[in-house]
Design an enzyme around this catalytic site. Structure first.
Site, PDB file in Angstrom:
ATOM      1  N   LEU A  77     -11.654 -17.192 -63.456  1.00 27.39           N
ATOM      2  CA  LEU A  77     -12.728 -18.455 -61.518  1.00 27.39           C
ATOM      3  C   LEU A  77     -12.644 -17.423 -60.682  1.00 27.39           C
ATOM      4  O   LEU A  77     -12.659 -17.647 -59.595  1.00 27.39           O
ATOM      5  CB  LEU A  77     -11.909 -18.993 -61.705  1.00 27.39           C
ATOM      6  CG  LEU A  77     -11.759 -20.330 -62.848  1.00 27.39           C
ATOM      7  CD1 LEU A  77     -10.601 -21.493 -62.470  1.00 27.39           C
ATOM      8  CD2 LEU A  77     -12.738 -20.226 -62.723  1.00 27.39           C
ATOM      9  N   HIS A  79     -14.070 -14.934 -57.633  1.00 23.31           N
ATOM     10  CA  HIS A  79     -15.194 -14.049 -57.651  1.00 23.31           C
ATOM     11  C   HIS A  79     -15.900 -12.270 -57.906  1.00 23.31           C
ATOM     12  O   HIS A  79     -14.303 -12.039 -58.046  1.00 23.31           O
ATOM     13  CB  HIS A  79     -15.348 -14.567 -56.372  1.00 23.31           C
ATOM     14  CG  HIS A  79     -15.416 -15.998 -55.825  1.00 23.31           C
ATOM     15  ND1 HIS A  79     -14.477 -16.347 -55.153  1.00 23.31           N
ATOM     16  CD2 HIS A  79     -16.396 -16.934 -54.972  1.00 23.31           C
ATOM     17  CE1 HIS A  79     -14.357 -18.457 -54.464  1.00 23.31           C
ATOM     18  NE2 HIS A  79     -15.839 -18.351 -55.176  1.00 23.31           N
ATOM     19  N   MET A 114      -6.635 -10.438 -57.083  1.00 19.23           N
ATOM     20  CA  MET A 114      -6.119 -10.097 -58.223  1.00 19.23           C
ATOM     21  C   MET A 114      -6.972  -8.948 -58.611  1.00 19.23           C
ATOM     22  O   MET A 114      -6.383  -8.822 -59.890  1.00 19.23           O
ATOM     23  CB  MET A 114      -7.619 -11.302 -58.367  1.00 19.23           C
ATOM     24  CG  MET A 114      -6.842 -12.919 -58.612  1.00 19.23           C
ATOM     25  SD  MET A 114      -5.081 -12.652 -59.115  1.00 19.23           S
ATOM     26  CE  MET A 114      -5.713 -12.793 -60.882  1.00 19.23           C
ATOM     27  N   GLU A 115      -7.547  -8.129 -57.298  1.00 23.63           N
ATOM     28  CA  GLU A 115      -8.325  -6.910 -58.119  1.00 23.63           C
ATOM     29  C   GLU A 115      -7.355  -6.052 -57.482  1.00 23.63           C
ATOM     30  O   GLU A 115      -6.883  -5.198 -59.052  1.00 23.63           O
ATOM     31  CB  GLU A 115      -9.291  -6.413 -57.532  1.00 23.63           C
ATOM     32  CG  GLU A 115     -10.577  -7.459 -57.468  1.00 23.63           C
ATOM     33  CD  GLU A 115     -11.051  -8.814 -57.113  1.00 23.63           C
ATOM     34  OE1 GLU A 115     -11.755  -9.026 -57.708  1.00 23.63           O
ATOM     35  OE2 GLU A 115      -9.907  -9.288 -55.966  1.00 23.63           O
ATOM     36  N   ASP A 129      -1.013   2.675 -73.616  1.00 22.49           N
ATOM     37  CA  ASP A 129      -1.994   3.731 -74.947  1.00 22.49           C
ATOM     38  C   ASP A 129      -1.580   4.715 -74.804  1.00 22.49           C
ATOM     39  O   ASP A 129      -2.121   5.426 -75.836  1.00 22.49           O
ATOM     40  CB  ASP A 129      -3.269   3.111 -74.153  1.00 22.49           C
ATOM     41  CG  ASP A 129      -4.575   3.335 -75.288  1.00 22.49           C
ATOM     42  OD1 ASP A 129      -4.297   3.309 -76.796  1.00 22.49           O
ATOM     43  OD2 ASP A 129      -5.630   3.680 -75.550  1.00 22.49           O
TER      44      ASP A 129
END
Length: 159
Positions: A77, A79, A114-115, A129
């Protein structure tokens, strides 16, 4: 208490309508902390954080930037936005933990926290990793928002 913004009036998932919001300069910084076993940390420090796969920190920075740019593809959700800037900084703290800070910015109708969180997360996962061949006893201890500005509610972590 505020309401969840990603639910419509029927309680169904919905993207937030930002059409009415003003475009403002928005900025966010997130942090991830990784704890490595002493043996892994010593091995990395011996080779100046380089492995056969390449420079651990440099590759993590590139991965973090790529992750931040793809946030809306990962978080349903969010953008889709084009970042104006994304910077990642990685260093060891006094506790011999790897600290990743990701700062994102944009002039838009919606924020970039969020970024920033995604960028820090992807960088941390990349370090995991690249080091897991030496040990799986690597812990991504925390991922948190440090600050955000430019939206309806600015935030600065005080702890």
């Amino acid at each position: 208490m505020s309401e969840f913004t990603h639910l419509n009036k029927n309680g169904e998932p919905a993207i937030v309508d930002v059409g009415h919001k003003k475009t403002t300069a928005r900025k966010a910084t997130a942090q991830a902390i990784i704890s490595l076993p002493d043996s892994v940390l010593k091995a990395l420090q011996q080779d100046d954080f380089n492995t056969k796969k390449g420079s651990v920190f440099q590759i993590a920075i590139i991965a973090g930037i790529m992750g931040a740019k793809k946030t809306s593809e990962l978080i349903p959700l969010c953008h889709p936005i084009g970042l104006d800037n994304c910077n990642l900084h990685i260093q060891l703290n006094d506790n011999n933990e790897i600290v990743i800070e990701c700062t994102t910015s944009i002039e838009a109708k919606t924020g970039v926290e969020m970024e920033a969180l995604t960028g820090a997360s992807v960088a941390a996962l990349t370090i995991y990793d690249m080091c897991k061949a030496l040990s799986h006893d690597i812990v991504i201890k925390e991922i948190k928002l440090i600050e955000k500005s430019g939206g309806k509610n600015d935030f600065t972590r005080t702890e």
